[in-house]
Design a protein around this motif. Structure first.
Motif, PDB file in Angstrom:
ATOM      1  N   TYR A   1       0.829  -1.202   0.000  1.00 59.44           N
ATOM      2  CA  TYR A   1       0.000   0.000   0.000  1.00 59.44           C
ATOM      3  C   TYR A   1       0.862   1.249   0.000  1.00 59.44           C
ATOM      4  O   TYR A   1       1.846   1.355   0.721  1.00 59.44           O
ATOM      5  CB  TYR A   1      -0.905   0.015   1.242  1.00 59.44           C
ATOM      6  CG  TYR A   1      -1.562   1.353   1.460  1.00 59.44           C
ATOM      7  CD1 TYR A   1      -2.719   1.670   0.773  1.00 59.44           C
ATOM      8  CD2 TYR A   1      -1.006   2.288   2.309  1.00 59.44           C
ATOM      9  CE1 TYR A   1      -3.315   2.906   0.947  1.00 59.44           C
ATOM     10  CE2 TYR A   1      -1.599   3.524   2.489  1.00 59.44           C
ATOM     11  CZ  TYR A   1      -2.757   3.828   1.804  1.00 59.44           C
ATOM     12  OH  TYR A   1      -3.332   5.049   1.974  1.00 59.44           O
ATOM     13  N   ASP A   2       0.482   2.178  -0.850  1.00 59.95           N
ATOM     14  CA  ASP A   2       1.133   3.480  -0.902  1.00 59.95           C
ATOM     15  C   ASP A   2       0.035   4.493  -1.203  1.00 59.95           C
ATOM     16  O   ASP A   2      -0.675   4.370  -2.200  1.00 59.95           O
ATOM     17  CB  ASP A   2       2.192   3.499  -2.004  1.00 59.95           C
ATOM     18  CG  ASP A   2       2.986   4.791  -2.026  1.00 59.95           C
ATOM     19  OD1 ASP A   2       2.387   5.873  -1.842  1.00 59.95           O
ATOM     20  OD2 ASP A   2       4.201   4.718  -2.237  1.00 59.95           O
ATOM     21  N   GLU A   3      -0.137   5.477  -0.344  1.00 61.96           N
ATOM     22  CA  GLU A   3      -1.216   6.445  -0.518  1.00 61.96           C
ATOM     23  C   GLU A   3      -1.133   7.159  -1.868  1.00 61.96           C
ATOM     24  O   GLU A   3      -2.149   7.512  -2.447  1.00 61.96           O
ATOM     25  CB  GLU A   3      -1.231   7.467   0.621  1.00 61.96           C
ATOM     26  CG  GLU A   3      -2.480   8.328   0.585  1.00 61.96           C
ATOM     27  CD  GLU A   3      -2.645   9.190   1.818  1.00 61.96           C
ATOM     28  OE1 GLU A   3      -3.443  10.141   1.741  1.00 61.96           O
ATOM     29  OE2 GLU A   3      -1.991   8.929   2.842  1.00 61.96           O
ATOM     30  N   ALA A   4       0.084   7.330  -2.393  1.00 62.42           N
ATOM     31  CA  ALA A   4       0.233   7.980  -3.701  1.00 62.42           C
ATOM     32  C   ALA A   4      -0.423   7.147  -4.803  1.00 62.42           C
ATOM     33  O   ALA A   4      -0.836   7.690  -5.836  1.00 62.42           O
ATOM     34  CB  ALA A   4       1.707   8.198  -4.020  1.00 62.42           C
TER      35      ALA A   4
ATOM     36  N   GLU B   1     -10.843   6.567  -5.491  1.00 63.90           N
ATOM     37  CA  GLU B   1      -9.664   7.413  -5.705  1.00 63.90           C
ATOM     38  C   GLU B   1      -8.515   6.591  -6.296  1.00 63.90           C
ATOM     39  O   GLU B   1      -7.813   7.044  -7.203  1.00 63.90           O
ATOM     40  CB  GLU B   1      -9.233   8.081  -4.400  1.00 63.90           C
ATOM     41  CG  GLU B   1      -8.184   9.147  -4.618  1.00 63.90           C
ATOM     42  CD  GLU B   1      -7.838   9.899  -3.343  1.00 63.90           C
ATOM     43  OE1 GLU B   1      -6.857  10.663  -3.381  1.00 63.90           O
ATOM     44  OE2 GLU B   1      -8.527   9.743  -2.317  1.00 63.90           O
ATOM     45  N   ALA B   2      -8.337   5.380  -5.818  1.00 64.21           N
ATOM     46  CA  ALA B   2      -7.288   4.505  -6.358  1.00 64.21           C
ATOM     47  C   ALA B   2      -7.514   4.243  -7.840  1.00 64.21           C
ATOM     48  O   ALA B   2      -6.573   4.280  -8.640  1.00 64.21           O
ATOM     49  CB  ALA B   2      -7.245   3.196  -5.589  1.00 64.21           C
TER      50      ALA B   2
ATOM     51  N   CYS C   1      -2.836   4.444  -3.937  1.00 61.57           N
ATOM     52  CA  CYS C   1      -4.142   3.961  -3.491  1.00 61.57           C
ATOM     53  C   CYS C   1      -5.110   5.060  -3.075  1.00 61.57           C
ATOM     54  O   CYS C   1      -6.315   4.807  -2.988  1.00 61.57           O
ATOM     55  CB  CYS C   1      -3.956   2.999  -2.324  1.00 61.57           C
ATOM     56  SG  CYS C   1      -2.944   1.565  -2.770  1.00 61.57           S
ATOM     57  N   GLY C   2      -4.606   6.239  -2.788  1.00 65.19           N
ATOM     58  CA  GLY C   2      -5.491   7.294  -2.321  1.00 65.19           C
ATOM     59  C   GLY C   2      -6.137   6.910  -1.002  1.00 65.19           C
ATOM     60  O   GLY C   2      -5.585   6.130  -0.233  1.00 65.19           O
ATOM     61  N   GLU C   3      -7.325   7.446  -0.778  1.00 65.32           N
ATOM     62  CA  GLU C   3      -8.022   7.174   0.476  1.00 65.32           C
ATOM     63  C   GLU C   3      -9.266   6.323   0.292  1.00 65.32           C
ATOM     64  O   GLU C   3      -9.991   6.072   1.255  1.00 65.32           O
ATOM     65  CB  GLU C   3      -8.375   8.495   1.163  1.00 65.32           C
ATOM     66  CG  GLU C   3      -7.140   9.278   1.589  1.00 65.32           C
ATOM     67  CD  GLU C   3      -7.480  10.531   2.369  1.00 65.32           C
ATOM     68  OE1 GLU C   3      -8.594  10.619   2.917  1.00 65.32           O
ATOM     69  OE2 GLU C   3      -6.633  11.430   2.427  1.00 65.32           O
ATOM     70  N   SER C   4      -9.523   5.886  -0.947  1.00 65.06           N
ATOM     71  CA  SER C   4     -10.693   5.054  -1.210  1.00 65.06           C
ATOM     72  C   SER C   4     -10.464   4.257  -2.484  1.00 65.06           C
ATOM     73  O   SER C   4      -9.550   4.547  -3.263  1.00 65.06           O
ATOM     74  CB  SER C   4     -11.946   5.915  -1.377  1.00 65.06           C
ATOM     75  OG  SER C   4     -11.830   6.691  -2.568  1.00 65.06           O
ATOM     76  N   ARG C   5     -11.304   3.271  -2.700  1.00 66.49           N
ATOM     77  CA  ARG C   5     -11.222   2.472  -3.923  1.00 66.49           C
ATOM     78  C   ARG C   5     -11.416   3.355  -5.147  1.00 66.49           C
ATOM     79  O   ARG C   5     -10.708   3.246  -6.138  1.00 66.49           O
ATOM     80  CB  ARG C   5     -12.273   1.367  -3.893  1.00 66.49           C
ATOM     81  CG  ARG C   5     -12.269   0.525  -5.159  1.00 66.49           C
ATOM     82  CD  ARG C   5     -13.362  -0.553  -5.117  1.00 66.49           C
ATOM     83  NE  ARG C   5     -13.257  -1.387  -6.276  1.00 66.49           N
ATOM     84  CZ  ARG C   5     -13.789  -1.094  -7.466  1.00 66.49           C
ATOM     85  NH1 ARG C   5     -14.470   0.024  -7.626  1.00 66.49           N
ATOM     86  NH2 ARG C   5     -13.647  -1.907  -8.493  1.00 66.49           N
TER      87      ARG C   5
END
Length: 61
Positions: A37-40, A48-49, A42-46
């Motif tokens: 997982y990397d927020e860059a 957004e990912a 995956c973002g904060e939701s499916r």
């Protein structure tokens, strides 16, 4: 997907909840096992990912 997964194509190993059917299977591809997982990415939701990954796929096509 023996020839790899093309950009924009849903992985055939995802179940109805979008979870990997091969998660603990030794046949799970190395690339998938190495992904963390990397927020860059995956973002904060499916949702957004999916937007982020689609943008990356178009940028690298």
């Amino acid at each position: 997907m023996p020839d790899g997964k093309p950009a924009g194509v849903r992985c055939v190993q995802l179940d109805d909840q979008n979870l990997c059917k091969l998660f603990n299977d030794p046949h799970r591809p190395t690339l998938c096992r190495q992904f963390d997982y990397d927020e860059a990415v995956c973002g904060e939701s499916r949702e957004e990912a999916l937007v982020i990954l689609t943008q990356w796929e178009h940028a690298t096509a």
